[in-house]
Design an enzyme around this catalytic site. Structure first.
Site, mmCIF file in Angstrom:
data_model
loop_
_atom_site.group_PDB
_atom_site.id
_atom_site.type_symbol
_atom_site.label_atom_id
_atom_site.label_comp_id
_atom_site.label_asym_id
_atom_site.label_seq_id
_atom_site.Cartn_x
_atom_site.Cartn_y
_atom_site.Cartn_z
ATOM 1 N N LYS A 53 1.791 0.923 -12.599
ATOM 2 C CA LYS A 53 0.903 -0.026 -11.264
ATOM 3 C C LYS A 53 1.345 -0.895 -11.682
ATOM 4 O O LYS A 53 2.357 -1.910 -10.850
ATOM 5 C CB LYS A 53 -0.075 -0.719 -11.287
ATOM 6 C CG LYS A 53 -1.370 0.464 -10.296
ATOM 7 C CD LYS A 53 -1.404 0.790 -8.904
ATOM 8 C CE LYS A 53 -2.030 1.691 -8.767
ATOM 9 N NZ LYS A 53 -2.143 1.401 -6.902
ATOM 10 N N SER A 308 -0.177 9.500 -14.614
ATOM 11 C CA SER A 308 -0.234 8.411 -13.608
ATOM 12 C C SER A 308 -0.942 7.106 -14.188
ATOM 13 O O SER A 308 -0.667 6.021 -14.255
ATOM 14 C CB SER A 308 -0.733 8.109 -12.141
ATOM 15 O OG SER A 308 -2.001 8.693 -11.697
#
Length: 407
Positions: A53, A308
């Site tokens: 992110k 992720s």
């Protein structure tokens, strides 16, 4: 209409060059054997802030004007975007306010505050947080840093795709988690754009959603973004009730498939990452691996799977690992009723010892409204060697006359 281009992703990469380092791409022998071809893990769980992110958040905030950054930024997130925005804002001199769902993992809350952001809890879901963040932006003039539905965010996440091409030029499939769609939209922009320029073989891009929070299949079927009712899922990082308008268009245009994965597959994927790849991954971060476990038919090798994120509460990790062990037949919880007489518990434990079972925990109850005076009940947590061993244990105990309730 070109929504985001590979050149946008390349420009984002230049912006991030001094901010982050490329994450490793490591070979997974166990997954390669499972699907019959090379599989590699793209370890964004090792990225700064513990997830991908920071890429999109930094690009978005860096491209604000000085006047916009002076008004501050606001975000909504289950945790990873929160940390990315908080760190990026601190690096770029902007005040950050982050709305997080009630019950967000404590380590993510603590890290977000540690990066200097103010944290507010407006409701139980990410969608509640998005509404509150938008209201805050309108009332205070802060700039909303959307977790996925903005071209700069998509371009920032897409830099992962360029790294994969550098690290594995012959990649044929990339699989990763999908919540709102920003990550896999950006990766698909980078991969498909680079292939179109080079004239090389096509690269499949496959998204994985938690079955309990799967907005994209419903939206793709409807032909437009639609809201679905999100059920509780361990993969809180991809629990999004409605795709973004931008990301819906990109997913529709560029992704080859969006599949759903069960809670059982996610927990087994997390266990596999920890045991066999030595990677600590949060449930949402393991969704791509879960997709390989359930949908290996959907890929061509070599495959790159995105891990992720790795921001997982240690208490949740222990719970999810037990869940994964149970799904693999290596952890069995049994409630067993027996006669309340001297030696009965020793006899039961002796039966288990003969079967090669490791008894992890025992709770012995002799007085309860559900029990007859002559009965006792034992709740046992057992370490077993697989599904066949579990069945052998249960069969033997029933043959010996024990009443069992498998929990």
């Amino acid at each position: 209409m070109v929504l985001v281009s590979v050149d946008d992703v390349r420009a984002a990469r230049e912006l991030l060059r001094e901010v982050i380092a490329p994450t490793p791409l490591v070979h997974s022998r166990v997954l390669s054997e499972l699907i019959g071809g090379p599989v590699y893990l793209k370890c964004e769980n090792l990225q700064r802030t513990g997830s991908f992110k920071i890429r999109g958040a930094y690009v978005r905030i860096a491209r604000l004007s000085d006047a916009e950054r002076a008004r501050g930024v606001v975000a909504a997130s289950a945790g990873n975007h929160a940390q990315g925005v908080a760190l990026a804002a601190s690096m770029l001199g902007a005040k950050a306010t982050v709305f997080m769902p009630e019950g967000a993992p404590l380590p993510k809350v603590a890290a977000t505050r540690g990066y200097g952001a103010d944290v507010v809890f407006p409701g139980p879901t990410v969608d509640d947080c998005l509404v509150a963040a938008q209201r805050h932006a309108e009332e205070h003039g802060a700039v909303l840093i959307h977790p996925f539905d903005h071209p700069d965010v998509v371009a920032g996440q897409g830099t992962i795709g360029l790294e994969i091409l550098d690290q594995l030029p012959d990649v044929r499939t990339v699989v990763g988690a999908v919540g709102g769609g920003g990550l896999m939209s950006g990766v698909a922009v980078a991969l498909k754009g680079a292939v179109e320029e080079s004239g090389g073989p096509d690269i499949k891009v496959v998204g994985a959603q938690a079955k309990r929070a799967a907005a994209f299949p419903a939206s793709l079927a409807a032909g437009r973004p639609v809201r679905v009712e999100v059920q509780p899922t361990m993969a809180d990082g991809i629990s999004v009730g409605r795709p973004g308008d931008l990301t819906y268009d990109l997913v529709t245009e560029l992704l080859d498939a969006v599949v759903t994965v069960t809670e059982e597959s996610i927990s087994q994927a997390l266990l596999l990452c920890l045991e066999r790849a030595k990677q600590v991954v949060e449930p949402a971060g393991a969704a791509g691996v879960a997709a390989l476990l359930e949908h290996s038919y959907a890929v061509r090798t070599p495959v790159a799977v995105l891990l992720s994120g790795g921001n997982i509460d240690p208490l949740l990790l222990s719970k999810v690992l037990r869940h994964g062990l149970a799904g693999a037949g290596r952890y069995l919880v049994v409630r067993c009723r027996l006669n309340d007489r001297p030696g009965a518990l020793v006899t039961l434990l002796g039966e288990l010892a003969e079967l090669g079972v490791n008894v992890l925990d025992v709770m012995h109850e002799r007085v309860a409204a559900r029990l007859h005076v002559e009965e006792a009940e034992v709740l046992m947590h057992l370490e077993t060697r697989g599904a066949d061993h579990c069945e052998e244990v249960l069969t033997r105990l029933r043959e010996k006359g024990y009443t069992l309730v498998q929990t």
